[in-house]
Design an enzyme around this catalytic site. Structure first.
Site: not given
Length: 109
Positions: A33, A36
């Site tokens: 991600c 993230c």
């Protein structure tokens, strides 16, 4: 430098989050991600700055997690705020540090 963010898995969820005396921010993330990766340093800063009032835990979503399913984490990054075994706040998506603090502020005082 030691981290104020505690990395947990399903088996530690109850002990680290539900049984915690402190307000707990659970941060759900994934290695693949992109957002993230942007959020991780910010999460560290929040964990450090509010360590007196807030416990921050980080949980990877990829190992087939029953917690992820139970708390309906559908996208990452995701945030769940807990106190006294109760889910107080649920949010998903990248945000600025200020946006995160604004969401946490009502519960920190």
């Amino acid at each position: 430098m030691s981290s104020n963010v505690i990395v947990i898995n399903d088996s530690q969820f109850e002990t680290e989050i539900l049984k915690s005396e402190k307000l707990v921010l659970a941060y759900f993330w994934a290695t693949w991600c992109g957002p993230c990766r942007l959020m991780s340093p910010l999460i560290e800063k929040v964990a450090t700055e509010y360590s007196d009032r807030l416990k921050v835990v980080k949980m990877e979503v990829d190992p087939k997690s029953k917690i992820v399913k139970q708390y309906q984490v559908e996208g990452v990054p995701a945030f769940r705020l807990f106190q006294n075994q109760e889910l107080l706040l649920s949010d998903e998506g990248a945000m600025t540090k200020q946006q995160l603090i604004d969401k946490l502020e009502p519960y920190l005082n």
